[in-house]
Structures are given as structure tokens and as C-alpha cells.
Design an enzyme around this catalytic site. Structure first.
Site, mmCIF file in Angstrom:
data_model
loop_
_atom_site.group_PDB
_atom_site.id
_atom_site.type_symbol
_atom_site.label_atom_id
_atom_site.label_comp_id
_atom_site.label_asym_id
_atom_site.label_seq_id
_atom_site.Cartn_x
_atom_site.Cartn_y
_atom_site.Cartn_z
ATOM 1 N N GLY A 156 0.879 -1.171 0.000
ATOM 2 C CA GLY A 156 0.000 0.000 0.000
ATOM 3 C C GLY A 156 0.904 1.205 0.000
ATOM 4 N N CYS A 208 6.010 -5.478 0.162
ATOM 5 C CA CYS A 208 6.154 -4.129 -0.405
ATOM 6 C C CYS A 208 6.110 -3.054 0.686
ATOM 7 C CB CYS A 208 5.131 -3.904 -1.513
ATOM 8 S SG CYS A 208 5.673 -2.635 -2.672
ATOM 9 N N SER A 221 3.416 3.082 2.533
ATOM 10 C CA SER A 221 3.998 2.846 3.863
ATOM 11 C C SER A 221 3.837 4.043 4.798
ATOM 12 C CB SER A 221 5.470 2.460 3.732
ATOM 13 O OG SER A 221 6.205 3.463 3.075
ATOM 14 N N HIS A 267 4.661 -8.608 -4.632
ATOM 15 C CA HIS A 267 3.299 -8.859 -4.150
ATOM 16 C C HIS A 267 2.833 -10.286 -4.445
ATOM 17 C CE1 HIS A 267 1.926 -4.695 -3.238
ATOM 18 N NE2 HIS A 267 2.862 -4.368 -4.125
ATOM 19 N N GLU A 284 0.597 -11.868 -3.135
ATOM 20 C CA GLU A 284 -0.864 -11.987 -2.955
ATOM 21 C C GLU A 284 -1.623 -11.609 -4.226
ATOM 22 O OE1 GLU A 284 0.960 -9.550 -2.089
ATOM 23 O OE2 GLU A 284 -0.135 -7.657 -2.240
#
Ligand code: GLN
Length: 203
Positions: free
Chosen positions: A57, A89, A59, A183, A185
Site C-alpha cells: 500500500g 512491499c 507505507s 506482491h 498476494e
């Protein structure tokens, strides 16, 4: 490390920090493997989790929200006690002790548990977003990896580097903490999630 595979996912509860960013994608992958997921928004959500994923996202935003919602100190304490943590990330930036961007030290909020320097937006404008088939230590075949305004990890001497791009770490482990610049995911390949759950299983 990546040869650690989860045996009984149904016995595990995985916390996913759900303040901002790509937390739903992590949740879906973990649930598909068969573990329970708790979306962490408040300190009370941390009780009973076997490990915690810090998603990608922004940070600076996630760090600020962690302070606002009084999550930063309790998560740092759990990390110091040995709770498995995995940052992807922006999440990996939040784990780092030192953070830089374009050669400048950043003073953003962070957990500071990983003895590395996270270099924000390290791939520059040309390679803001890219995909690569990465060789990862312990995985038999390459892992298709998605990078989005990703960091690199520098000063990694006290960690085990698991994968590199251009000779710089993009995936590493220090004890029970994992950090990946990319990433996992956002793809279909759940091998790294399974390995993280395996780490949680080791207690
Ligand atoms: N560039 C973002 C940061 O520095 C990280 C991007 C991401 O998480 N995809 O926080």
C-alpha cells in the site's frame, strides 16, 4: 526456508493488517489455503493470532494509521517476542530499521524490527511496475512476481537473502520475519504464503 510447508493450516489464525492497501488479496489467498484470517484494525484484534501479514500500500499512510490506532507498539512488542511477521512491499518498508528514498533518510513511522535499509521506490520511473520470474531460495521453480513502485533492501548482512533483482535483495528472512518487495498476494501461486504459514506452525 522456503521448503517449510504448512501441514495443518486449519489450526492457524493469521492476522492481516487491514488499515490500507492490498489486505483483501492476502486474506483470500490465506483462506484458500485453509487457515482462519483476522483483519487487524484495533489492538484487540491481535490477541490469538499466530502470525501477522503487513500488506502493500503506502507505507507512510499505513505507518501513520498504525500510530493513530495504537497498533505500532503492540505489533513491535509481538515481533520482539517472536511472532512471525511478513511484510510485502510497503509492509517490508514498515519492518525496516532504516528507510531511504532517493538517498534521503525518511523519518516516517515504522516498526524497525528488521536490521536492513529499505530503499523506497528503488526502481525509478522506467520500472515503476514490472513482473519477473524470480529464482527464490528453496523453491524448485521460479516465482512469478509483481513489483509496484517497489522498494529494494540494502544493508542486509544480518539477514538471509532469499531472492535478488539486479544484485539487490527483494526477499529476505531474519528469524521469524519475512520481507518481500513484491506482491505474492496478487498472483495465484500460494507457495510463499504456505511457507509463511509453515513458519507460524513452528511456533
Ligand atoms: N511505494 C510504496 C511505499 O513506498 C510501496 C508500494 C507498494 O506497496 N506497492 O510505501
Amino acid at each position: 526456508m522456503m521448503d517449510i510447508m504448512v501441514r495443518h493450516p486449519e489450526r492457524l489464525t493469521v492476522g492481516v493488517l487491514a488499515l490500507q492497501g492490498a489486505f483483501r488479496e492476502h486474506k483470500q489467498l490465506v483462506e484458500r489455503i485453509g487457515a482462519k484470517v483476522v483483519e487487524v484494525r484495533l489492538p484487540k484484534d491481535l490477541s490469538g493470532i499466530d502470525g501477522l501479514i503487513l500488506p502493500g500500500g503506502e507505507s507512510t499512510t499505513i505507518g501513520k494509521l498504525m500510530v493513530e490506532w495504537k497498533l505500532l507498539e503492540p505489533i513491535r512488542a509481538l515481533g520482539l517476542e517472536g511472532l512471525p511477521l511478513w511484510g510485502t512491499c510497503a509492509g517490508s518498508i514498515l519492518l525496516a530499521k532504516r528507510i531511504t528514498e532517493r538517498g534521503r533518510e525518511m523519518d516516517q513511522d515504522r516498526l524497525g524490527l528488521l536490521d536492513i535499509t529499505a530503499v523506497r521506490n528503488a526502481f525509478g520511473r522506467q520500472r515503476e511496475s514490472f513482473e519477473a520470474d524470480l529464482a527464490i531460495k528453496g523453491l524448485e521453480t521460479p516465482f512469478h512476481s509483481i513489483f509496484i513502485r517497489a522498494p529494494l533492501m540494502d544493508d542486509t548482512d544480518s539477514t538471509e537473502v532469499l531472492s535478488e533483482v539486479d544484485g539487490k535483495a527483494v526477499f529476505l528472512r531474519q528469524g521469524k520475519i519475512l520481507a518481500s518487495s513484491f506482491h505474492p498476494e496478487l498472483g495465484d501461486d500460494d507457495r510463499i504464503h504456505r511457507a509463511f504459514l509453515g513458519l507460524m506452525e513452528q511456533g
